[in-house]
Design a protein around this motif. Sequence first.
Motif, PDB file in Angstrom:
ATOM      1  N   ASP A  47       0.837  -1.213   0.000  1.00  0.00           N
ATOM      2  CA  ASP A  47       0.000   0.000   0.000  1.00  0.00           C
ATOM      3  C   ASP A  47       0.868   1.258   0.000  1.00  0.00           C
ATOM      4  OD1 ASP A  47      -2.496  -1.194  -0.118  1.00  0.00           O
ATOM      5  OD2 ASP A  47      -2.640  -1.447   2.052  1.00  0.00           O
ATOM      6  N   PRO A  48       0.259   2.398  -0.330  1.00  0.00           N
ATOM      7  CA  PRO A  48       1.026   3.649  -0.326  1.00  0.00           C
ATOM      8  C   PRO A  48       1.614   3.924   1.066  1.00  0.00           C
ATOM      9  CG  PRO A  48      -1.124   3.960  -1.375  1.00  0.00           C
ATOM     10  CD  PRO A  48      -1.128   2.593  -0.777  1.00  0.00           C
ATOM     11  N   PRO A  49       2.895   4.279   1.124  1.00  0.00           N
ATOM     12  CA  PRO A  49       3.549   4.454   2.422  1.00  0.00           C
ATOM     13  C   PRO A  49       3.280   5.818   3.068  1.00  0.00           C
ATOM     14  CG  PRO A  49       5.155   4.674   0.660  1.00  0.00           C
ATOM     15  CD  PRO A  49       3.842   4.379  -0.001  1.00  0.00           C
ATOM     16  N   VAL A  50       2.970   5.788   4.358  1.00  0.00           N
ATOM     17  CA  VAL A  50       2.778   7.003   5.150  1.00  0.00           C
ATOM     18  C   VAL A  50       3.742   6.950   6.337  1.00  0.00           C
ATOM     19  CG1 VAL A  50       1.190   8.313   6.629  1.00  0.00           C
ATOM     20  CG2 VAL A  50       0.353   7.294   4.484  1.00  0.00           C
ATOM     21  N   LEU A  51       4.540   7.982   6.475  1.00  0.00           N
ATOM     22  CA  LEU A  51       5.451   8.090   7.614  1.00  0.00           C
ATOM     23  C   LEU A  51       4.779   8.941   8.695  1.00  0.00           C
ATOM     24  CD1 LEU A  51       8.475   7.644   8.689  1.00  0.00           C
ATOM     25  CD2 LEU A  51       8.888   9.956   7.805  1.00  0.00           C
ATOM     26  N   VAL A  52       4.744   8.435   9.917  1.00  0.00           N
ATOM     27  CA  VAL A  52       4.244   9.223  11.042  1.00  0.00           C
ATOM     28  C   VAL A  52       5.438   9.604  11.909  1.00  0.00           C
ATOM     29  CG1 VAL A  52       2.741   9.266  13.070  1.00  0.00           C
ATOM     30  CG2 VAL A  52       1.982   8.094  10.973  1.00  0.00           C
ATOM     31  N   GLN A  60       8.016   4.979  18.410  1.00  0.00           N
ATOM     32  CA  GLN A  60       7.503   4.347  17.190  1.00  0.00           C
ATOM     33  C   GLN A  60       6.206   3.576  17.443  1.00  0.00           C
ATOM     34  OE1 GLN A  60      10.204   3.721  18.964  1.00  0.00           O
ATOM     35  NE2 GLN A  60      11.086   1.683  18.608  1.00  0.00           N
ATOM     36  N   TYR A  61       5.846   3.412  18.721  1.00  0.00           N
ATOM     37  CA  TYR A  61       4.656   2.601  19.033  1.00  0.00           C
ATOM     38  C   TYR A  61       3.414   3.487  18.987  1.00  0.00           C
ATOM     39  CZ  TYR A  61       8.612  -0.122  20.600  1.00  0.00           C
ATOM     40  OH  TYR A  61       9.829  -0.773  20.657  1.00  0.00           O
ATOM     41  N   VAL A  62       3.095   3.969  17.801  1.00  0.00           N
ATOM     42  CA  VAL A  62       2.069   5.005  17.634  1.00  0.00           C
ATOM     43  C   VAL A  62       0.666   4.510  17.962  1.00  0.00           C
ATOM     44  CG1 VAL A  62       1.832   4.468  15.165  1.00  0.00           C
ATOM     45  CG2 VAL A  62       1.158   6.728  15.989  1.00  0.00           C
ATOM     46  N   THR A  63       0.428   3.237  17.748  1.00  0.00           N
ATOM     47  CA  THR A  63      -0.924   2.709  17.912  1.00  0.00           C
ATOM     48  C   THR A  63      -0.856   1.336  18.575  1.00  0.00           C
ATOM     49  OG1 THR A  63      -3.022   2.311  16.747  1.00  0.00           O
ATOM     50  CG2 THR A  63      -1.005   1.639  15.609  1.00  0.00           C
ATOM     51  N   GLY A  64      -1.899   1.001  19.304  1.00  0.00           N
ATOM     52  CA  GLY A  64      -1.894  -0.272  20.032  1.00  0.00           C
ATOM     53  C   GLY A  64      -0.954  -0.200  21.213  1.00  0.00           C
ATOM     54  N   SER A  65      -0.422  -1.325  21.611  1.00  0.00           N
ATOM     55  CA  SER A  65       0.442  -1.346  22.791  1.00  0.00           C
ATOM     56  C   SER A  65       1.884  -1.574  22.384  1.00  0.00           C
ATOM     57  CB  SER A  65      -0.019  -2.439  23.757  1.00  0.00           C
ATOM     58  OG  SER A  65      -0.034  -3.674  23.093  1.00  0.00           O
ATOM     59  N   GLY A  66       2.801  -1.063  23.182  1.00  0.00           N
ATOM     60  CA  GLY A  66       4.217  -1.268  22.929  1.00  0.00           C
ATOM     61  C   GLY A  66       4.700  -2.510  23.625  1.00  0.00           C
ATOM     62  N   PHE A  94       0.559   1.748   4.131  1.00  0.00           N
ATOM     63  CA  PHE A  94       1.646   1.077   4.834  1.00  0.00           C
ATOM     64  C   PHE A  94       2.284   2.145   5.733  1.00  0.00           C
ATOM     65  CE2 PHE A  94       6.199  -0.469   4.884  1.00  0.00           C
ATOM     66  CZ  PHE A  94       5.955  -1.564   5.708  1.00  0.00           C
ATOM     67  N   VAL A  95       2.067   2.019   7.033  1.00  0.00           N
ATOM     68  CA  VAL A  95       2.463   3.062   7.971  1.00  0.00           C
ATOM     69  C   VAL A  95       3.819   2.729   8.603  1.00  0.00           C
ATOM     70  CG1 VAL A  95       1.839   4.294  10.088  1.00  0.00           C
ATOM     71  CG2 VAL A  95       0.053   3.635   8.438  1.00  0.00           C
ATOM     72  N   VAL A  96       4.729   3.680   8.534  1.00  0.00           N
ATOM     73  CA  VAL A  96       6.072   3.523   9.101  1.00  0.00           C
ATOM     74  C   VAL A  96       6.272   4.589  10.168  1.00  0.00           C
ATOM     75  CG1 VAL A  96       8.565   3.538   8.593  1.00  0.00           C
ATOM     76  CG2 VAL A  96       6.927   2.726   6.851  1.00  0.00           C
ATOM     77  N   VAL A  97       6.748   4.186  11.326  1.00  0.00           N
ATOM     78  CA  VAL A  97       7.082   5.140  12.385  1.00  0.00           C
ATOM     79  C   VAL A  97       8.470   4.794  12.906  1.00  0.00           C
ATOM     80  CG1 VAL A  97       6.229   6.337  14.429  1.00  0.00           C
ATOM     81  CG2 VAL A  97       4.653   4.913  13.095  1.00  0.00           C
ATOM     82  N   ALA A  98       9.366   5.768  12.920  1.00  0.00           N
ATOM     83  CA  ALA A  98      10.746   5.528  13.364  1.00  0.00           C
ATOM     84  C   ALA A  98      11.043   6.356  14.603  1.00  0.00           C
ATOM     85  CB  ALA A  98      11.721   5.915  12.252  1.00  0.00           C
ATOM     86  N   MET A 159       7.223  19.660  12.960  1.00  0.00           N
ATOM     87  CA  MET A 159       8.446  20.252  12.404  1.00  0.00           C
ATOM     88  C   MET A 159       9.170  19.203  11.557  1.00  0.00           C
ATOM     89  SD  MET A 159       9.855  22.314  15.736  1.00  0.00           S
ATOM     90  CE  MET A 159       9.542  24.084  15.925  1.00  0.00           C
ATOM     91  N   ASN A 160       9.237  17.995  12.093  1.00  0.00           N
ATOM     92  CA  ASN A 160       9.830  16.875  11.364  1.00  0.00           C
ATOM     93  C   ASN A 160       9.123  16.698  10.013  1.00  0.00           C
ATOM     94  OD1 ASN A 160      10.413  14.190  10.482  1.00  0.00           O
ATOM     95  ND2 ASN A 160      10.703  13.469  12.552  1.00  0.00           N
ATOM     96  N   ALA A 161       7.804  16.809  10.019  1.00  0.00           N
ATOM     97  CA  ALA A 161       7.036  16.626   8.780  1.00  0.00           C
ATOM     98  C   ALA A 161       7.355  17.726   7.763  1.00  0.00           C
ATOM     99  CB  ALA A 161       5.538  16.597   9.098  1.00  0.00           C
TER     100      ALA A 161
END
Lengths: 390, 390
Positions: A47-52, A60-66, A94-98, A159-161
């Motif tokens: 899927d199209p990639p989205v960086l959060v 990086q644990y943006v959603t759910g539990s870490g 496709f969500v990527v969080v670093a 700011m990162n965005a």
Amino acid sequence: MTGEHPATDGGPIAEPTNQVSVGAFEFERGGQVDLDVAYETFGDPADPPVLVAHALTGSQYVTGSGPEGIDGQAAGWWSEVVGPGRPVDTENFFVVVANVPGSCYGTTGPASIGPDGEPYGPDFPAVTITDWVRAQARLLDELGIETLYAVVGGSVGGMNAIEWARTYPERVERIAAIATAPRVDTQNLALDSIARRAITQDPDFQGGAYYGSPGPTDGLGLARRIGHVQYLSKDSMENRFGRRAADRVIAGVADPTAEAFPYRDVASYLDYNASTFVDRFDANSYLYLLRAMDEYDLAAGQGSATDAVADFDGSILVLSYTGDWQFTVEQGREIAAAFEAAGAEVTFEKIVDDYGHDAFLARPETVTGPLDSFLDGQTVNDPSELRVSP
Amino acid sequence: MTGEHPATDGGPIAEPTNQVSVGAFEFERGGQVDLDVAYETFGDPADPPVLVAHALTGSQYVTGSGPEGIDGQAAGWWSEVVGPGRPVDTENFFVVVANVPGSCYGTTGPASIGPDGEPYGPDFPAVTITDWVRAQARLLDELGIETLYAVVGGSVGGMNAIEWARTYPERVERIAAIATAPRVDTQNLALDSIARRAITQDPDFQGGAYYGSPGPTDGLGLARRIGHVQYLSKDSMENRFGRRAADRVIAGVADPTAEAFPYRDVASYLDYNASTFVDRFDANSYLYLLRAMDEYDLAAGQGSATDAVADFDGSILVLSYTGDWQFTVEQGREIAAAFEAAGAEVTFEKIVDDYGHDAFLARPETVTGPLDSFLDGQTVNDPSELRVSP
């Protein structure tokens, strides 16, 4: 907790779920480390990639539990915004969080072990938001992602965005910049400089080489208390706490003037948040990331903010909150104006909400509507839909 | 500097010019000391008496110069407002200014020697603004003054002024309450609680028993830096400092992130003010007086603020500044409304000035006009005369 990512006695930091070495990394202000980037992905890589981008002390644990050891504040911080059926829909993107360089959730930072087998501590290079973007780009290279459908972030993550538009304008199509600014204002620079000093002048800071001991928990706690004042509006603090006495007492240091008066709920709130924070975050990381935020300036090294984003020809959504005095509506407008003058397609939304800066986390319902429309490629035409009663 | 009024190594405190013993003094929240009150008078004792109340870290040296060892910040803080030909005209009024209990300019406080021959330190009783008013009344008794023509004060000195209407309504005819509030709001309570904690958790605080050593200068410096952010508006900080680099460097603690970035002028401003402040003020006094301010509530123990001042039948001038977020215009209006409902003659003036809270000290030209009219028994009819361009 492993030897590779040591923590202070006061704050065990969990081993990240996913981590990749991106090799030698040169920092913008000098210095080099062999950089590991810790990250999470959600959804189908096809899927199209989205960086959060996460906020100052996020992960990086943006959603759910870490993983175990990452508590509620650091994990699942945007579960209402990222997930199946959410605006950043993990069924469509496709969500990527670093985790950013300098942080303490698995990407190399001051608490990581350096080449001499000891934590870097104060020898870790100064980091900038440009460094964060460059590290994220290296991760995307590893993941085989050339162009982002979107990058989304709030606060310093905003700011990162926007820094993506300056550093890699050709690699991103859409930017959602939420509760953010082209630079920190003087008043907040002042408060942040006090917060850093609270850490560095704590005798337990030991010049930053405190690993193996509890570290400067008192100073870090003060710094975080200052942050919590910045995160709420004046009205919001008044409405939530007023001058009410607390119904619980947080153990504290002896204050000879305390006994004669009530322990106020607002002090209890700050004390509680400070005590949980020092258990989850490294003091050096706070120092390094706060500095990166303060020293960010979209226009730096360019003629203007517009010049800085001249090569970006995608679209941008800017969301600002009326109750936010850390990153104001006027500052959000400044971002919007710079991108507009540079020829980008701009949607600016002022959200009437008096919660304060943290509204983008604490009141995610203010984010979901406009972000959903933006990521579907639509703009929001009726700002009245966004108004949330104070 | 004498044995009777010892100071910390870090801050010599001069012997007061005038001091009177008012005998055993019972504090509102419990405790008793043999109270000395240090004071200054200006003008002819035969003229109508005007009491001026000082702000948090002010002194009795309201105009002109103080004794040796009292520097510019503590002495002559209102020379443009009090003096010959000034609104508080020392040629027409007998002006009395008393240092408040708990302070360190000669009135008994934590740094004073107690009955055991040692400084009181943390054993000094908690003080309240009501205690300040009661101590001032005892001084007036000693001076043979029954009724005040006026009491005038700014900031917490304004709280002191309005507290006269609650405690001794029959002894005061006019009240000028400038840049003040019926109580501190939650946001400022929060910042003040952080400031106190910065002092008490400094290891050099030693529970308040630090006399004979430099004391908690690091913590006191942090507390004062927070204060200086409260004293200026956001716009004012932006206009004065922006993100400019400083042209001087104040020696500071090592911060591993500092070298890579400019030392900002706003940080230099805070550092400079902190360093001069710790030389002139006692940390316990700051703790005690800040607590007195935070715990003040005009309505406390009464049905309402109006009930609190029901017995006052004089007149009041309330001046508030649009740029003041420590004591807001809305809070000034609340004082005015309470006195109006209680039947007092009220003049309320909103001064359009974006300097911030400290405008009442730093821009005395905003005070002189309305105060002059008020003390002449006139009210200001044209608010436009008061408008000062930002």
